[in-house]
Design an enzyme around this catalytic site. Structure first.
Site, short mmCIF file in Angstrom:
data_model
loop_
_atom_site.label_atom_id
_atom_site.label_comp_id
_atom_site.label_asym_id
_atom_site.label_seq_id
_atom_site.Cartn_x
_atom_site.Cartn_y
_atom_site.Cartn_z
N PRO A 118 -18.67 1.00 -4.40
CA PRO A 118 -19.07 0.28 -3.18
C PRO A 118 -20.66 -0.37 -2.99
O PRO A 118 -20.86 -0.01 -4.13
CB PRO A 118 -19.63 1.81 -2.15
N LEU A 119 -20.79 -0.72 -2.37
CA LEU A 119 -22.01 -1.77 -2.42
C LEU A 119 -23.51 -0.83 -3.45
O LEU A 119 -23.19 -0.01 -2.30
CB LEU A 119 -22.49 -2.42 -1.09
N PHE A 128 -12.83 -6.09 0.75
CA PHE A 128 -13.94 -5.24 0.01
C PHE A 128 -15.07 -6.02 1.00
O PHE A 128 -16.25 -5.96 0.74
CB PHE A 128 -13.96 -5.77 -1.57
N PRO A 129 -15.38 -5.43 1.82
CA PRO A 129 -16.42 -6.05 3.13
C PRO A 129 -17.47 -4.74 2.55
O PRO A 129 -19.14 -5.08 2.64
CB PRO A 129 -16.26 -5.43 4.27
N LEU A 130 -17.06 -3.52 2.09
CA LEU A 130 -18.00 -2.44 1.42
C LEU A 130 -18.38 -2.45 0.09
O LEU A 130 -18.60 -1.46 -0.05
CB LEU A 130 -18.14 -1.20 2.14
N GLY A 131 -17.72 -3.17 -0.60
CA GLY A 131 -17.91 -3.56 -1.90
C GLY A 131 -16.04 -3.13 -2.11
O GLY A 131 -16.04 -3.04 -4.56
N GLY A 132 -15.24 -2.39 -2.01
CA GLY A 132 -13.93 -1.62 -2.45
C GLY A 132 -14.07 -0.76 -2.97
O GLY A 132 -14.79 0.18 -2.66
N PHE A 133 -13.54 -0.46 -4.42
CA PHE A 133 -13.09 0.57 -5.71
C PHE A 133 -14.68 1.32 -5.48
O PHE A 133 -14.78 2.21 -6.10
CB PHE A 133 -12.40 0.77 -5.87
N TYR A 154 0.53 -0.64 0.25
CA TYR A 154 0.08 0.30 0.02
C TYR A 154 0.90 1.36 0.30
O TYR A 154 1.66 1.31 1.29
CB TYR A 154 -1.05 0.24 1.84
N1 LIG Z 1 -5.89 -9.49 1.22
C1 LIG Z 1 -6.39 -8.45 -0.41
O1 LIG Z 1 -5.59 -8.87 -1.78
C2 LIG Z 1 -7.33 -7.52 0.01
C3 LIG Z 1 -7.19 -6.62 -0.98
C4 LIG Z 1 -8.54 -5.24 -0.75
C5 LIG Z 1 -7.92 -4.90 0.24
N2 LIG Z 1 -7.51 -5.58 1.18
C6 LIG Z 1 -7.60 -5.18 3.36
O2 LIG Z 1 -9.01 -4.90 3.15
C7 LIG Z 1 -9.54 -3.56 3.65
C8 LIG Z 1 -11.02 -3.00 2.92
O3 LIG Z 1 -10.82 -3.33 1.68
P1 LIG Z 1 -11.40 -1.47 0.47
O4 LIG Z 1 -10.77 -0.88 2.02
O5 LIG Z 1 -10.53 -1.56 0.27
O6 LIG Z 1 -12.51 -1.78 0.91
P2 LIG Z 1 -14.66 -1.77 1.81
O7 LIG Z 1 -14.07 -2.09 3.38
O8 LIG Z 1 -15.02 -2.64 1.01
O9 LIG Z 1 -14.70 -0.02 1.32
C9 LIG Z 1 -13.97 1.07 1.39
C10 LIG Z 1 -14.46 2.22 0.49
O10 LIG Z 1 -15.73 2.89 1.56
C11 LIG Z 1 -16.29 4.02 2.38
N3 LIG Z 1 -16.32 3.67 2.61
C12 LIG Z 1 -16.10 3.57 3.87
N4 LIG Z 1 -17.43 3.80 4.83
C13 LIG Z 1 -18.02 4.30 3.76
C14 LIG Z 1 -19.19 5.20 4.18
N5 LIG Z 1 -19.34 5.05 5.95
N6 LIG Z 1 -19.34 6.07 3.83
C15 LIG Z 1 -19.43 6.43 2.48
N7 LIG Z 1 -18.85 5.17 2.25
C16 LIG Z 1 -17.58 4.55 3.13
C17 LIG Z 1 -13.81 4.28 1.50
O11 LIG Z 1 -14.08 5.94 1.16
P3 LIG Z 1 -13.72 7.28 2.50
O12 LIG Z 1 -12.46 6.72 2.53
O13 LIG Z 1 -14.33 8.14 1.58
O14 LIG Z 1 -14.24 6.57 3.59
C18 LIG Z 1 -13.62 3.52 0.53
O15 LIG Z 1 -13.69 4.06 -0.70
C19 LIG Z 1 -8.68 -2.99 2.89
O16 LIG Z 1 -8.49 -1.69 3.75
C20 LIG Z 1 -7.73 -3.38 2.92
O17 LIG Z 1 -6.21 -3.69 4.04
C21 LIG Z 1 -7.43 -6.46 1.45
#
Ligand SMILES: NC(=O)c1ccc[n+]([C@@H]2O[C@H](COP(=O)([O-])OP(=O)(O)OC[C@H]3O[C@@H](n4cnc5c(N)ncnc54)[C@H](OP(=O)(O)O)[C@@H]3O)[C@@H](O)[C@H]2O)c1
Length: 277
Positions: free
Chosen positions: A209-210, A202-207, A53
């Site tokens: 959002p769901l 990607f619990p919230l859909g990742g890049f 990252y």
């Molecule tokens: N093992 C792997 O290959 C892998 C791959 C991907 C990710 N990961 C890990 O999984 C974690 C979670 O994945 P992720 O961060 O990519 O995706 P995510 O948690 O599904 O979604 C993050 C996105 O949701 C937005 N968000 C969060 N809370 C919100 C809210 N209350 N209202 C509106 N938007 C909101 C964030 O934007 P804002 O910043 O504006 O809040 C961000 O764009 C990562 O941080 C990483 O540590 C692991």
């Protein structure tokens, strides 16, 4: 539990702290430090990160914001992918790549032992079949040297999870999973029976959002946000699920922590279940 490490079920995924498309530094350095400090203030004891990252940016921010770390805090990192000039994520799973990555994580996080290292498999398309023996055995060797406490796998097929377990114990699987993407339903149940944590990324859909009419309808009925419902659904889906939602915003972090505690009724769960089935 992550092996013998007890963590809060609500963790924090630090990927969003780097710059756009997870490359370079954040636009708001102090804002990123504030998010990390709020994570600890809120009592969260599980942070997920990687030297991929930024690269290196997120781990250095964690160190700057939180070192020396509270004893209760557990930082989980992953190795097995690197970054190229275009922001791609090419695999880096040769023994030398993995040894270097573990030493870089130790250095950038400022620790002598890594709590948990996930071996990142697959590619941008998701899990790919094939033996993990060589890279996983390299990490087992580093674990024997005392540099790693626990091991896990990420972006792994069920066969790779089973193969890893013939080599050494794993304490978690970190794969893509959410309300709308439920490829691992069976694997989650198997891991729950074995007492192994499942950590959906990607619990919230990742890049992207769901977005779902059914999700919005349940959120409206409960007078909350779709993100809160999506997180609460994961917590109710199985007791071995640990959350690591990402955000670069203190306000979203607080909103997500509060929202995940929501209790969903059988009717809510039945409506939500239709989204990913
Ligand atoms: N093992 C792997 O290959 C892998 C791959 C991907 C990710 N990961 C890990 O999984 C974690 C979670 O994945 P992720 O961060 O990519 O995706 P995510 O948690 O599904 O979604 C993050 C996105 O949701 C937005 N968000 C969060 N809370 C919100 C809210 N209350 N209202 C509106 N938007 C909101 C964030 O934007 P804002 O910043 O504006 O809040 C961000 O764009 C990562 O941080 C990483 O540590 C692991």
């Amino acid at each position: 539990m992550l092996g013998d490490l007890s963590v809060t079920r609500f963790g924090y995924g630090a990927m969003q702290l780097a710059g756009p498309w997870v490359m370079g530094p954040p636009a708001d350095h102090d804002g990123a430090l504030a998010v990390l400090r709020e994570v600890v203030e809120l009592g969260i004891t599980h942070i997920d990160t990687s030297d991929a990252y930024g690269p290196y940016i997120t781990n250095r921010l964690i160190r700057e914001a939180l070192h020396p770390y509270p004893e209760s805090l557990h930082i989980v990192t992953k190795v097995g992918a690197t970054r190229d000039q275009q922001g791609g994520w090419p695999p880096a799973r040769k023994p030398d790549d993995l040894r270097r990555a573990v030493h870089e994580n130790l250095e950038n996080l400022g620790v002598e032992v890594l709590d948990l290292v996930n071996l990142r498999l697959g590619n941008a398309e998701g899990p790919q079949p094939g033996s993990l023996a060589e890279p996983f055995e390299t990490l087992v060797d580093l674990q024997r040297q005392g540099l790693i406490r626990h091991l896990g796998v990420s972006t792994a097929t069920a066969q790779q999870v089973a193969e890893a377990q013939t080599i050494a114990p794993i304490v978690c699987v970190q794969n893509m999973y959410n309300l709308a993407f439920r490829q691992d339903d069976e694997l989650i149940d198997t891991l729950a029976e074995q007492g192994i944590a499942y950590v959906p990324y990607f619990p919230l859909g990742g890049f992207s959002p769901l977005q779902s009419a059914a999700l919005s309808a349940v959120a409206a009925r409960l007078a909350t946000t779709p993100m809160s419902v999506a997180l609460a659904w994961l917590l109710q889906r199985s007791p071995n699920i640990l959350l690591i939602p990402g955000t670069s915003s203190v306000a979203h972090l607080r909103e997500n922590v509060a929202g995940a505690g929501l209790s969903l009724s059988d009717e809510d769960l039945a409506d939500l279940d239709k989204i990913g089935r």
